[in-house]
Design an enzyme around this catalytic site. Structure first.
Site, PDB file in Angstrom:
ATOM      1  N   SER A   1      -7.862  -5.463   4.893  1.00 46.48           N
ATOM      2  CA  SER A   1      -8.471  -5.148   3.592  1.00 46.48           C
ATOM      3  C   SER A   1      -8.823  -6.399   2.784  1.00 46.48           C
ATOM      4  O   SER A   1      -8.536  -6.488   1.594  1.00 46.48           O
ATOM      5  CB  SER A   1      -7.540  -4.245   2.767  1.00 46.48           C
ATOM      6  OG  SER A   1      -7.301  -3.044   3.441  1.00 46.48           O
TER       7      SER A   1
ATOM      8  N   HIS B   1       2.417   3.442  -9.080  1.00 47.56           N
ATOM      9  CA  HIS B   1       2.313   1.998  -9.328  1.00 47.56           C
ATOM     10  C   HIS B   1       3.541   1.494 -10.081  1.00 47.56           C
ATOM     11  O   HIS B   1       3.998   0.380  -9.865  1.00 47.56           O
ATOM     12  CB  HIS B   1       1.032   1.687 -10.111  1.00 47.56           C
ATOM     13  CG  HIS B   1      -0.216   1.995  -9.328  1.00 47.56           C
ATOM     14  ND1 HIS B   1      -0.397   1.579  -8.028  1.00 47.56           N
ATOM     15  CD2 HIS B   1      -1.331   2.710  -9.643  1.00 47.56           C
ATOM     16  CE1 HIS B   1      -1.567   2.002  -7.588  1.00 47.56           C
ATOM     17  NE2 HIS B   1      -2.148   2.700  -8.546  1.00 47.56           N
TER      18      HIS B   1
ATOM     19  N   THR C   1     -10.545  -7.148  -5.451  1.00 44.22           N
ATOM     20  CA  THR C   1     -11.799  -7.096  -6.211  1.00 44.22           C
ATOM     21  C   THR C   1     -12.429  -5.699  -6.096  1.00 44.22           C
ATOM     22  O   THR C   1     -13.189  -5.295  -6.963  1.00 44.22           O
ATOM     23  CB  THR C   1     -12.798  -8.170  -5.699  1.00 44.22           C
ATOM     24  OG1 THR C   1     -12.768  -8.176  -4.270  1.00 44.22           O
ATOM     25  CG2 THR C   1     -12.440  -9.542  -6.186  1.00 44.22           C
TER      26      THR C   1
ATOM     27  N   ASP D   1       0.833  -1.208   0.000  1.00 41.37           N
ATOM     28  CA  ASP D   1       0.000   0.000   0.000  1.00 41.37           C
ATOM     29  C   ASP D   1       0.869   1.261   0.000  1.00 41.37           C
ATOM     30  O   ASP D   1       1.979   1.253   0.533  1.00 41.37           O
ATOM     31  CB  ASP D   1      -0.901  -0.020   1.251  1.00 41.37           C
ATOM     32  CG  ASP D   1      -2.068   0.939   1.127  1.00 41.37           C
ATOM     33  OD1 ASP D   1      -2.345   1.424   0.007  1.00 41.37           O
ATOM     34  OD2 ASP D   1      -2.706   1.216   2.162  1.00 41.37           O
TER      35      ASP D   1
ATOM     36  N   ARG E   1     -11.617   1.982  -9.073  1.00 45.17           N
ATOM     37  CA  ARG E   1     -10.699   3.087  -9.391  1.00 45.17           C
ATOM     38  C   ARG E   1     -10.894   3.529 -10.844  1.00 45.17           C
ATOM     39  O   ARG E   1     -11.436   2.774 -11.656  1.00 45.17           O
ATOM     40  CB  ARG E   1      -9.260   2.626  -9.171  1.00 45.17           C
ATOM     41  CG  ARG E   1      -9.022   2.328  -7.712  1.00 45.17           C
ATOM     42  CD  ARG E   1      -7.593   2.058  -7.415  1.00 45.17           C
ATOM     43  NE  ARG E   1      -7.454   1.823  -5.981  1.00 45.17           N
ATOM     44  CZ  ARG E   1      -6.347   2.000  -5.300  1.00 45.17           C
ATOM     45  NH1 ARG E   1      -5.248   2.390  -5.904  1.00 45.17           N
ATOM     46  NH2 ARG E   1      -6.310   1.774  -4.007  1.00 45.17           N
TER      47      ARG E   1
ATOM     48  N   ARG F   1      -5.282  -2.454   8.867  1.00 41.93           N
ATOM     49  CA  ARG F   1      -6.350  -3.386   8.506  1.00 41.93           C
ATOM     50  C   ARG F   1      -5.851  -4.399   7.479  1.00 41.93           C
ATOM     51  O   ARG F   1      -4.824  -4.188   6.830  1.00 41.93           O
ATOM     52  CB  ARG F   1      -7.588  -2.656   7.988  1.00 41.93           C
ATOM     53  CG  ARG F   1      -7.320  -1.696   6.865  1.00 41.93           C
ATOM     54  CD  ARG F   1      -8.613  -1.066   6.331  1.00 41.93           C
ATOM     55  NE  ARG F   1      -8.290  -0.050   5.365  1.00 41.93           N
ATOM     56  CZ  ARG F   1      -8.200   1.260   5.627  1.00 41.93           C
ATOM     57  NH1 ARG F   1      -8.451   1.712   6.845  1.00 41.93           N
ATOM     58  NH2 ARG F   1      -7.875   2.119   4.681  1.00 41.93           N
TER      59      ARG F   1
ATOM     60  N   ASN G   1     -10.661  -2.933  -6.178  1.00 42.55           N
ATOM     61  CA  ASN G   1      -9.858  -1.964  -6.938  1.00 42.55           C
ATOM     62  C   ASN G   1     -10.443  -1.615  -8.313  1.00 42.55           C
ATOM     63  O   ASN G   1     -10.045  -0.624  -8.927  1.00 42.55           O
ATOM     64  CB  ASN G   1      -8.404  -2.455  -7.110  1.00 42.55           C
ATOM     65  CG  ASN G   1      -7.590  -2.365  -5.837  1.00 42.55           C
ATOM     66  OD1 ASN G   1      -6.692  -3.164  -5.601  1.00 42.55           O
ATOM     67  ND2 ASN G   1      -7.887  -1.382  -4.989  1.00 42.55           N
TER      68      ASN G   1
ATOM     69  N   ARG H   1       2.324  -4.859   6.083  1.00 34.67           N
ATOM     70  CA  ARG H   1       1.530  -3.858   5.361  1.00 34.67           C
ATOM     71  C   ARG H   1       2.288  -2.544   5.364  1.00 34.67           C
ATOM     72  O   ARG H   1       2.630  -2.019   6.434  1.00 34.67           O
ATOM     73  CB  ARG H   1       0.158  -3.671   6.005  1.00 34.67           C
ATOM     74  CG  ARG H   1      -0.651  -2.617   5.250  1.00 34.67           C
ATOM     75  CD  ARG H   1      -2.122  -2.555   5.607  1.00 34.67           C
ATOM     76  NE  ARG H   1      -2.782  -1.676   4.646  1.00 34.67           N
ATOM     77  CZ  ARG H   1      -4.015  -1.771   4.218  1.00 34.67           C
ATOM     78  NH1 ARG H   1      -4.787  -2.731   4.680  1.00 34.67           N
ATOM     79  NH2 ARG H   1      -4.502  -0.923   3.331  1.00 34.67           N
TER      80      ARG H   1
HETATM   81  C1  FPP Z   1      -2.042   0.110  -3.275  1.00 33.01           C
HETATM   82  O1  FPP Z   1      -1.572   1.441  -3.241  1.00 33.01           O
HETATM   83  C2  FPP Z   1      -1.529  -0.558  -4.457  1.00 33.01           C
HETATM   84  C3  FPP Z   1      -2.282  -1.086  -5.460  1.00 33.01           C
HETATM   85  C4  FPP Z   1      -3.750  -1.068  -5.464  1.00 33.01           C
HETATM   86  C5  FPP Z   1      -1.654  -1.697  -6.637  1.00 33.01           C
HETATM   87  C6  FPP Z   1      -0.397  -2.462  -6.368  1.00 33.01           C
HETATM   88  C7  FPP Z   1       0.348  -2.584  -7.627  1.00 33.01           C
HETATM   89  C8  FPP Z   1       1.688  -2.629  -7.737  1.00 33.01           C
HETATM   90  C9  FPP Z   1       2.609  -2.692  -6.604  1.00 33.01           C
HETATM   91  C10 FPP Z   1       2.347  -2.613  -9.065  1.00 33.01           C
HETATM   92  C11 FPP Z   1       1.883  -3.612 -10.059  1.00 33.01           C
HETATM   93  C12 FPP Z   1       1.895  -5.006  -9.629  1.00 33.01           C
HETATM   94  C13 FPP Z   1       2.462  -6.018 -10.292  1.00 33.01           C
HETATM   95  C14 FPP Z   1       2.023  -7.399 -10.013  1.00 33.01           C
HETATM   96  C15 FPP Z   1       3.547  -5.845 -11.269  1.00 33.01           C
HETATM   97  P1  FPP Z   1      -2.631   2.623  -3.346  1.00 33.01           P
HETATM   98  O2  FPP Z   1      -2.783   2.965  -4.794  1.00 33.01           O
HETATM   99  O3  FPP Z   1      -3.900   2.241  -2.664  1.00 33.01           O
HETATM  100  O4  FPP Z   1      -1.880   3.763  -2.587  1.00 33.01           O
HETATM  101  P2  FPP Z   1      -2.530   4.904  -1.679  1.00 33.01           P
HETATM  102  O5  FPP Z   1      -3.157   4.214  -0.484  1.00 33.01           O
HETATM  103  O6  FPP Z   1      -1.344   5.746  -1.299  1.00 33.01           O
HETATM  104  O7  FPP Z   1      -3.517   5.636  -2.528  1.00 33.01           O
END
Ligand code: FPP
Length: 228
Positions: free
Chosen positions: A184, A32, A61, A15, A66, A182, A63, A176
């Site tokens: 999640s 990302h 599921t 995260d 977004r 949490r 996500n 995490r």
């Molecule tokens: C959570 O951070 C992260 C994700 C929903 C996506 C995770 C993806 C990657 C690490 C890269 C791609 C994966 C692969 C398998 C190559 P967030 O976007 O919720 O961050 P925030 O809480 O700061 O908004």
């Protein structure tokens, strides 16, 4: 007291990509992208220090809610990851398994995922990538498969042998990043006795040293599994 159980399975809730990008006034997609590089680095490091099983939460599921642009960027990164790192995974003896629902994922991406699973099949180390994954849905799926097999009552062992990660022991440690306290909907069944380690470090900033810190903390914990 030192923790006597050897650490064989670490799971990561990756995260903080969005916040990492926002801090730099970048679009979330860049977070990302940095997160994907970190993912590769951390998985490699876990292999180097002898962790046999690693599970990462790449896409839940939930996500799908977004913006399409962000969802597309995550799946695009996944495809690039598969194209670029397949030889590295083979060289490092890592089998990849995707866990989660196939429904909703485009066929060309599913084909790539299957190819990665096939080409890396049978290696000693296992990497589970949770993609379009939800823990409650996983438990329901396990129970429904048991019903289809003719069971009218189920045991804990039955469910453990029907969740996606049945070939692995339950995670010893769940890390995490991003500071939220949490799960999640991640590995709800398998997390029953996992030690939780939460750090404010944002996922793209996570380093092998941070993994060492989590493991040191894990070793200081005294896992009692309900006993004394
Ligand atoms: C959570 O951070 C992260 C994700 C929903 C996506 C995770 C993806 C990657 C690490 C890269 C791609 C994966 C692969 C398998 C190559 P967030 O976007 O919720 O961050 P925030 O809480 O700061 O908004």
């Amino acid at each position: 007291m030192d923790n006597p159980s050897p650490l064989s399975h670490i799971a990561f809730i990756m995260d903080g990509n969005g916040r990492w990008a926002a801090k730099r006034r970048l679009l979330r997609e860049y977070g990302h992208k940095a997160g994907a590089d970190t993912f590769r680095r951390i998985v490699n490091y876990c292999g180097e220090i002898g962790i046999k099983y690693v599970t990462v939460y790449a896409f839940s599921t939930e996500n799908w809610k977004r913006p399409k642009r962000e969802v597309d960027a995550i799946f695009d990164l996944l495809c690039r990851y598969i194209d670029n790192y397949l030889p590295e995974l083979i060289e490092r003896n890592v089998s990849v398994r995707f866990i989660g629902e196939k429904r909703g994922i485009k066929t060309d991406i599913l084909d790539k995922m299957s190819l990665l699973e096939e080409k890396t099949n049978g290696f000693e180390k296992k990497l589970f990538i949770a993609l379009n994954y939800g823990g409650r849905a996983e438990i329901c799926g396990a129970v429904n498969r048991l019903i289809a097999e003719g069971k009218t009552t189920v045991t804990e062992d039955d469910i453990s042998s029907h969740v996606y990660t049945s070939e692995a022991p339950d995670p010893d440690l769940i890390v995490r990043t991003g500071g939220e306290y949490r799960l999640s909907n991640f590995l709800l069944w398998q997390a029953a006795y996992a030690e939780l380690y939460i750090t404010d470090t944002l996922w793209p900033d996570m380093t092998p040293h941070d993994v060492d810190l989590a493991i040191e903390e894990y070793k200081r914990r005294n896992r009692r599994y309900g006993g004394l």
